[in-house]
Design an enzyme around this catalytic site. Structure first.
Site, PDB file in Angstrom:
ATOM      1  N   ARG A  17       8.097 -17.250  -9.903  1.00  0.00           N
ATOM      2  CA  ARG A  17       9.374 -16.567  -9.653  1.00  0.00           C
ATOM      3  C   ARG A  17       9.205 -15.139  -9.133  1.00  0.00           C
ATOM      4  NH1 ARG A  17      12.391 -17.618 -15.114  1.00  0.00           N
ATOM      5  NH2 ARG A  17      10.294 -18.170 -15.756  1.00  0.00           N
ATOM      6  N   TYR A 370      -1.846  23.627   9.000  1.00  0.00           N
ATOM      7  CA  TYR A 370      -2.692  22.521   8.576  1.00  0.00           C
ATOM      8  C   TYR A 370      -4.069  23.063   8.215  1.00  0.00           C
ATOM      9  CZ  TYR A 370      -5.793  18.536   8.587  1.00  0.00           C
ATOM     10  OH  TYR A 370      -6.735  17.614   8.209  1.00  0.00           O
TER      11      TYR A 370
END
Ligand code: UD1
Ligand code: CA
Length: 476
Positions: A17, A370
């Site tokens: 299920r 960065y």
């Protein structure tokens, strides 16, 4: 606690299920698999032996179980012929001949060690052949029902599919957790039949076997029904996940953590928080994250396997395998990738991404930058909009910035490059060569195009191929 305790964990069933390629017991909540939670609870009662029954996808489930429980013995149930069949193959590995055998399922993640401890102790003290952890539930559909005699003695467990209409009205159910006298279990298992609605060997039939032999059977009702609940589909998985989280968050609040909005705060089972941590709405603390006292996390922050120092502030950030020093300042909108290490009172500000980057004490990268594969010394400041260009298209390189350095806005540090202590750079500098301590680096000048550079220096790469095609297109 008894010294003679063996635990058998059943985890052979598939769990169709879930509609998943992943086995049911491997689905996760609170940062662990379902079976991981069960094994953690089992480990806390220190049994002499743990045997796990695997079947469906055993090549995945077996190694996973051994990660949580290295001493666990795995047995394979080839034929999924019922819970009785599973325990029968497990008993072939059980060493002890007396004592208690506890049976649990791999899909009840909220089960607690204390519950197992109390249940096994009560079973021992009462000298029963069989004990059943039961619960009285509003909707007993699907469960085995407890059949009691008029004087309350437990007579049998009847499965949903085998129950009469009257029996289906019974709301006391078998949670699935059962304790057995080892000697009884060993001798009674071969007596199980499979003449029932599912054609399976039901472990639960051992209750009537014990009663036929005139042995005692008892039930131990549990108030906290969540602990015995399994997730059969993903709706139930989410429900159990929310309840587990509610319990974890509640425990931390009682231990002195301020949680402004428990409903939007998610904390994994293995996270460690100090008193006087504050967690603001929309925050997820995942994996093995550790937060020291007086730190404030959130709103809207996700930290996985991170370490946050005391008094640090982390606002609208996403971090993984990062270390944030005491009094450090992170966010908003900051991405800390693995290997980000912030010293004490360091800062990673708005729209900054860092990876494999170490910032010394008091170092700052405040805006729009960065920082990849770089070390920035103590008390240095990196100007807005700076890129550590760590990748030359082929390899990654590291850069190093010294102490008390001031770099201008819009710099590019072309790695590998070093900037000495106390140095400075001008706005827009593209730093390709090392800067000595105390120097000011400026760069710029007219643009030069080095024709054919890619074809000479990057021959054989997709970049060179594109360049070649581009050049051909430009030919008249
Ligand atoms: C079982 C109990 C039922 C109880 C319910 C609680 C039996 C016969 N019934 O029913 O009384 O109320 O659990 O949830 O025991 N498993 C194996 N091998 C097998 C069959 C099952 O390892 O051959 C494992 C499954 O993976 C699962 C557990 O045993 O973890 C229970 O099996 P399941 O088929 O779900 O039993 P239920 O019908 O729910
Ligand atoms: Ca079940």
């Amino acid at each position: 606690m008894t010294n003679d305790l063996t635990v058998i964990v059943l985890a052979a069933g598939g769990g169709t299920r879930m509609r998943s390629k992943t086995m049911k017991v491997l689905h996760r909540l609170g940062g662990r698999s379902m079976v991981g939670h069960v094994l953690t609870a089992i480990a806390s009662v220190s049994p002499q032996q743990v045997v796990a029954v695997v079947g469906t996808q055993r090549e995945m489930v077996g190694p996973h179980i051994q990660e949580y429980c290295p001493d666990c013995q795995l047995v394979v149930q080839d034929d999924l012929d019922g819970t009785g069949g599973a325990v029968r193959v497990a008993m072939e590995q059980v060493e002890m001949s007396t004592g208690t055998v506890l049976v649990a399922y791999g899909d009840t993640p909220l089960l607690e060690g204390d519950t197992l401890r109390t249940f096994a102790a009560e079973h021992d003290a009462a000298e029963r052949a069989v004990s059943i952890l039961t619960a009285v539930v509003v909707n007993p559909f699907g469960y085995g029902r407890l059949i009691r005699s008029p004087d309350g003695e437990v007579e049998a467990i009847v499965e949903e599919k085998d129950a009469t209409v009257d029996q289906r009205e019974i709301r006391e159910i078998n949670s699935g957790i059962m304790a057995f006298d080892a000697e009884f279990l060993r001798h009674a298992l071969p007596r199980l039949g499979n003449d029932n609605a599912k054609g399976e060997f039901y472990l639960t039939d051992l209750v009537s076997v014990a009663r036929e032999d005139g042995l005692t059977v008892g039930a131990h009702p549990i108030e906290d029904v969540w602990q015995t609940e399994g997730a059969n589909d993903r709706v139930q998985l989410a429900e159990l996940g929310r309840e587990l989280n509610r319990r974890i968050v509640t425990r931390w609040m009682l231990d002195g953590v301020t949680v402004m909005d428990p409903a939007t705060t998610w904390i994994d089972a293995d996270v460690q928080l100090a008193p006087d941590v504050t967690i603001l709405p929309g925050t997820q603390l995942l994996g093995a994250t550790v937060v020291a006292e007086d730190a404030v996390i959130g709103p809207d922050t996700t930290l996985k396997d991170c370490e946050v120092g005391s008094g640090a502030r982390v606002v609208r950030a996403h971090g993984e395998l990062a270390v944030i020093g005491p009094q450090a300042d992170v966010g908003p909108f900051t991405y800390m990738r693995p290997g980000t290490l912030l010293g004490s009172a360091a800062k990673l500000g708005a729209f900054v991404e860092a990876k494999n980057a170490q910032l010394g004490d008091g170092a700052k990268v405040p805006h729009l930058s960065y920082v990849g594969d770089a070390e920035i010394g103590a008390a240095s400041n990196i100007g807005a909009g700076t890129i550590f260009a760590n990748y030359d298209g082929v390899e990654k390189h590291r850069s190093k910035v010294g102490r008390h350095v001031r770099t201008g806005s819009g710099n590019v540090f072309v790695a590998p490059v070093e900037v000495g202590d106390g140095a400075a750079t001008g706005a827009g500098a593209v730093v390709r060569r090392n800067v000595p301590p105390g120097a000011l680096a400026v760069s710029g000048g007219p643009q030069r195009n080095l024709e054919g550079w890619t074809l000479r220096r990057r021959a054989g790469t997709p970049q060179a191929e594109a360049a070649e095609q581009g050049l051909q297109r430009e030919e008249p």
